[in-house]
Design a protein around this motif. Structure first.
Motif, PDB file in Angstrom:
ATOM      1  N   PHE A  65       0.837  -1.200   0.000  1.00  0.00           N
ATOM      2  CA  PHE A  65       0.000   0.000   0.000  1.00  0.00           C
ATOM      3  C   PHE A  65       0.872   1.250   0.000  1.00  0.00           C
ATOM      4  CE2 PHE A  65      -1.645   3.458   2.611  1.00  0.00           C
ATOM      5  CZ  PHE A  65      -2.796   3.809   1.901  1.00  0.00           C
ATOM      6  N   CYS A  66       1.856   1.287   0.878  1.00  0.00           N
ATOM      7  CA  CYS A  66       2.730   2.455   0.972  1.00  0.00           C
ATOM      8  C   CYS A  66       3.473   2.691  -0.344  1.00  0.00           C
ATOM      9  CB  CYS A  66       3.732   2.275   2.106  1.00  0.00           C
ATOM     10  SG  CYS A  66       3.012   2.241   3.763  1.00  0.00           S
ATOM     11  N   ALA A  67       3.986   1.616  -0.929  1.00  0.00           N
ATOM     12  CA  ALA A  67       4.730   1.754  -2.182  1.00  0.00           C
ATOM     13  C   ALA A  67       3.829   2.263  -3.302  1.00  0.00           C
ATOM     14  CB  ALA A  67       5.357   0.418  -2.558  1.00  0.00           C
ATOM     15  N   LYS A  68       2.594   1.786  -3.338  1.00  0.00           N
ATOM     16  CA  LYS A  68       1.653   2.251  -4.361  1.00  0.00           C
ATOM     17  C   LYS A  68       1.269   3.712  -4.148  1.00  0.00           C
ATOM     18  CE  LYS A  68      -0.274  -2.346  -5.230  1.00  0.00           C
ATOM     19  NZ  LYS A  68      -1.440  -3.250  -5.013  1.00  0.00           N
ATOM     20  N   GLU A  69       1.418   4.180  -2.897  1.00  0.00           N
ATOM     21  CA  GLU A  69       1.164   5.587  -2.592  1.00  0.00           C
ATOM     22  C   GLU A  69       2.355   6.464  -2.975  1.00  0.00           C
ATOM     23  OE1 GLU A  69      -1.605   7.201  -0.315  1.00  0.00           O
ATOM     24  OE2 GLU A  69      -2.503   5.741  -1.672  1.00  0.00           O
ATOM     25  N   GLY A  70       3.412   5.854  -3.463  1.00  0.00           N
ATOM     26  CA  GLY A  70       4.588   6.597  -3.883  1.00  0.00           C
ATOM     27  C   GLY A  70       5.675   6.712  -2.838  1.00  0.00           C
ATOM     28  N   ILE A  71       5.522   6.050  -1.703  1.00  0.00           N
ATOM     29  CA  ILE A  71       6.556   6.077  -0.664  1.00  0.00           C
ATOM     30  C   ILE A  71       7.586   4.995  -0.980  1.00  0.00           C
ATOM     31  CG2 ILE A  71       7.031   5.737   1.794  1.00  0.00           C
ATOM     32  CD1 ILE A  71       4.233   6.831   2.361  1.00  0.00           C
ATOM     33  N   ASP A  72       8.844   5.409  -1.094  1.00  0.00           N
ATOM     34  CA  ASP A  72       9.889   4.466  -1.492  1.00  0.00           C
ATOM     35  C   ASP A  72      10.978   4.301  -0.432  1.00  0.00           C
ATOM     36  OD1 ASP A  72      11.149   6.901  -1.685  1.00  0.00           O
ATOM     37  OD2 ASP A  72      11.781   6.671  -3.774  1.00  0.00           O
ATOM     38  N   GLN A  73      10.686   4.759   0.813  1.00  0.00           N
ATOM     39  CA  GLN A  73      11.625   4.622   1.919  1.00  0.00           C
ATOM     40  C   GLN A  73      10.903   4.030   3.123  1.00  0.00           C
ATOM     41  OE1 GLN A  73      14.699   8.119   1.940  1.00  0.00           O
ATOM     42  NE2 GLN A  73      12.663   9.022   2.000  1.00  0.00           N
ATOM     43  N   PHE A  74      11.530   3.046   3.751  1.00  0.00           N
ATOM     44  CA  PHE A  74      10.908   2.335   4.864  1.00  0.00           C
ATOM     45  C   PHE A  74      11.900   2.236   6.023  1.00  0.00           C
ATOM     46  CE2 PHE A  74       8.835   1.127   1.009  1.00  0.00           C
ATOM     47  CZ  PHE A  74       7.505   0.964   1.329  1.00  0.00           C
ATOM     48  N   LEU A  75      11.430   2.619   7.206  1.00  0.00           N
ATOM     49  CA  LEU A  75      12.205   2.480   8.444  1.00  0.00           C
ATOM     50  C   LEU A  75      11.472   1.467   9.311  1.00  0.00           C
ATOM     51  CD1 LEU A  75      14.476   3.310  10.365  1.00  0.00           C
ATOM     52  CD2 LEU A  75      13.037   5.228  11.125  1.00  0.00           C
ATOM     53  N   ASP A  76      12.051   0.290   9.455  1.00  0.00           N
ATOM     54  CA  ASP A  76      11.395  -0.839  10.106  1.00  0.00           C
ATOM     55  C   ASP A  76      12.011  -1.061  11.483  1.00  0.00           C
ATOM     56  OD1 ASP A  76      10.051  -3.131  10.766  1.00  0.00           O
ATOM     57  OD2 ASP A  76      10.686  -4.299   9.029  1.00  0.00           O
ATOM     58  N   LEU A  77      11.291  -0.664  12.537  1.00  0.00           N
ATOM     59  CA  LEU A  77      11.784  -0.789  13.911  1.00  0.00           C
ATOM     60  C   LEU A  77      11.406  -2.140  14.498  1.00  0.00           C
ATOM     61  CD1 LEU A  77      10.776   2.736  15.276  1.00  0.00           C
ATOM     62  CD2 LEU A  77      12.942   2.054  14.210  1.00  0.00           C
ATOM     63  N   GLY A  78      12.369  -2.789  15.157  1.00  0.00           N
ATOM     64  CA  GLY A  78      12.114  -4.127  15.681  1.00  0.00           C
ATOM     65  C   GLY A  78      11.797  -5.076  14.549  1.00  0.00           C
ATOM     66  N   ALA A  79      12.607  -5.010  13.530  1.00  0.00           N
ATOM     67  CA  ALA A  79      12.287  -5.646  12.246  1.00  0.00           C
ATOM     68  C   ALA A  79      12.303  -7.169  12.274  1.00  0.00           C
ATOM     69  CB  ALA A  79      13.268  -5.151  11.179  1.00  0.00           C
ATOM     70  N   GLY A  80      13.116  -7.751  13.139  1.00  0.00           N
ATOM     71  CA  GLY A  80      13.272  -9.194  13.071  1.00  0.00           C
ATOM     72  C   GLY A  80      14.135  -9.577  11.878  1.00  0.00           C
ATOM     73  N   ILE A  81      14.149 -10.857  11.560  1.00  0.00           N
ATOM     74  CA  ILE A  81      14.976 -11.362  10.461  1.00  0.00           C
ATOM     75  C   ILE A  81      14.208 -11.221   9.149  1.00  0.00           C
ATOM     76  CG2 ILE A  81      16.157 -13.401   9.545  1.00  0.00           C
ATOM     77  CD1 ILE A  81      16.305 -14.345  12.549  1.00  0.00           C
ATOM     78  N   PRO A  82      14.788 -10.562   8.145  1.00  0.00           N
ATOM     79  CA  PRO A  82      14.060 -10.341   6.882  1.00  0.00           C
ATOM     80  C   PRO A  82      14.030 -11.580   5.998  1.00  0.00           C
ATOM     81  CG  PRO A  82      16.233  -9.365   6.740  1.00  0.00           C
ATOM     82  CD  PRO A  82      16.090  -9.890   8.153  1.00  0.00           C
ATOM     83  N   THR A  83      13.307 -12.597   6.454  1.00  0.00           N
ATOM     84  CA  THR A  83      13.180 -13.822   5.679  1.00  0.00           C
ATOM     85  C   THR A  83      11.961 -13.700   4.753  1.00  0.00           C
ATOM     86  OG1 THR A  83      11.999 -14.802   7.553  1.00  0.00           O
ATOM     87  CG2 THR A  83      14.338 -15.251   7.394  1.00  0.00           C
ATOM     88  N   VAL A  84      11.312 -14.801   4.438  1.00  0.00           N
ATOM     89  CA  VAL A  84      10.205 -14.794   3.476  1.00  0.00           C
ATOM     90  C   VAL A  84       9.124 -13.799   3.899  1.00  0.00           C
ATOM     91  CG1 VAL A  84       8.396 -16.194   2.424  1.00  0.00           C
ATOM     92  CG2 VAL A  84      10.654 -17.178   2.840  1.00  0.00           C
ATOM     93  N   GLY A  85       8.645 -13.029   2.930  1.00  0.00           N
ATOM     94  CA  GLY A  85       7.632 -12.025   3.221  1.00  0.00           C
ATOM     95  C   GLY A  85       8.199 -10.765   3.821  1.00  0.00           C
ATOM     96  N   ASN A  86       9.472 -10.475   3.529  1.00  0.00           N
ATOM     97  CA  ASN A  86      10.111  -9.324   4.149  1.00  0.00           C
ATOM     98  C   ASN A  86       9.717  -8.015   3.476  1.00  0.00           C
ATOM     99  OD1 ASN A  86      12.023  -8.733   1.916  1.00  0.00           O
ATOM    100  ND2 ASN A  86      12.859 -10.723   2.457  1.00  0.00           N
ATOM    101  N   VAL A  87      10.117  -6.920   4.100  1.00  0.00           N
ATOM    102  CA  VAL A  87       9.698  -5.591   3.662  1.00  0.00           C
ATOM    103  C   VAL A  87      10.302  -5.235   2.310  1.00  0.00           C
ATOM    104  CG1 VAL A  87       9.813  -3.125   4.190  1.00  0.00           C
ATOM    105  CG2 VAL A  87       9.300  -4.778   6.003  1.00  0.00           C
ATOM    106  N   HIS A  88      11.597  -5.487   2.120  1.00  0.00           N
ATOM    107  CA  HIS A  88      12.204  -5.037   0.865  1.00  0.00           C
ATOM    108  C   HIS A  88      11.662  -5.795  -0.341  1.00  0.00           C
ATOM    109  CE1 HIS A  88      15.170  -8.155   2.175  1.00  0.00           C
ATOM    110  NE2 HIS A  88      15.331  -8.370   0.881  1.00  0.00           N
ATOM    111  N   GLU A  89      11.333  -7.062  -0.176  1.00  0.00           N
ATOM    112  CA  GLU A  89      10.751  -7.803  -1.290  1.00  0.00           C
ATOM    113  C   GLU A  89       9.347  -7.298  -1.613  1.00  0.00           C
ATOM    114  OE1 GLU A  89      10.956 -11.897  -0.220  1.00  0.00           O
ATOM    115  OE2 GLU A  89      13.045 -12.131  -0.866  1.00  0.00           O
TER     116      GLU A  89
END
Length: 263
Positions: A65-89
């Protein structure tokens, strides 16, 4: 950009929420103590894994949703391990140039993320505690990647329950949001006992024996954490009900979720 040699030592016998979350999702970056704690939680809360997966699906939907709104920067607090289903993918499925700064304070999580993100110039992992916004924003992995003069998506997905004091939690979120440009958004999910209080309260008790005791909050308490924001439709709802394109049914699964616009 995180110096792995400076990470604190890990006690594998003390369960940690980030590694437990990884195990819930089927990952391998966890220890026997983490797995045992998860299995105890499943006994008192049989649908616990469904809650975790529903939250993960919400994260993906929210990021897209955020990316479709034109937001291309993400700050992920308490992100955990970026495995399957991660934010950058999820973000790059919409915008291949999306940048993601992950932040976590659990050493195994940070080291695992550093290995997974090696060679990715548009993603970083920073070892920092979200309770110190100054350290987070000043960290090279955040400062060099995120342009605070442009909109940012602030992600606090299933993490604020580890900040127990309501005033502290609200103050921290206000501090983060105050540094973000207009047009930014705040994505939040939070565990609650509003629906299945017996099971969620029992799980809360189990978390007290881990390194990261969690706190259940009511819908009203979660709403207070989003005070002053313009909530995106459908507002504060269960994670399974926030634009559920990939969920079946509308069962309550134990987490409130919302996205708020920062003006």
């Amino acid at each position: 950009m995180t110096d792995l040699s400076k990470l604190p030592p890990v006690d594998p016998d003390v369960p940690n929420a980030a590694r437990m979350y990884d195990y819930f999702l089927g990952g391998s970056h966890n220890f026997a103590g983490d797995r045992a704690a998860v299995e105890r939680i499943k006994v008192v809360m049989p649908f616990a894994a469904e809650v975790i997966h529903a939250n993960r699906y919400f994260l993906g939907r929210a990021v897209r949703f955020c990316a479709k709104e034109g937001i291309d920067q993400f700050l992920d607090l308490g992100a955990g391990i970026p495995t399957v289903g991660n934010v950058h993918e999820a973000a790059r499925a919409v915008d291949p140039a999306a940048r993601v700064a992950y932040v976590d304070n659990e050493p195994v999580t940070v080291a695992s993320a550093a290995a997974l993100l090696d060679g990715d110039p548009l993603s970083t992992i920073t070892a920092a505690d979200l309770r110190d916004p100054g350290a987070v924003f000043d960290a090279p992995g955040v400062r060099a990647l995120i342009d605070l003069s442009r909109p940012v998506a602030l992600l606090t997905v299933s993490v604020m329950q580890f900040v127990h004091d309501d005033g502290e939690a609200a103050g921290l979120l206000d501090e983060y949001r105050s540094r973000l440009a207009p047009g930014s958004v705040h994505v939040l999910s939070h565990v609650t006992g509003d629906h299945d209080s017996t099971e969620l309260t029992a799980a809360e008790d189990e978390y007290r024996a881990t390194a990261n005791p969690g706190l259940l909050r009511t819908r009203e308490q979660v709403a207070a954490l989003l005070d002053g924001l313009e909530l995106v439709e459908p507002g504060i709802v269960d994670v399974t009900e926030w634009r559920p394109e990939d969920m079946i049914g509308r069962q309550h699964r134990g987490m409130w979720a919302a996205i708020g616009r920062i003006r």
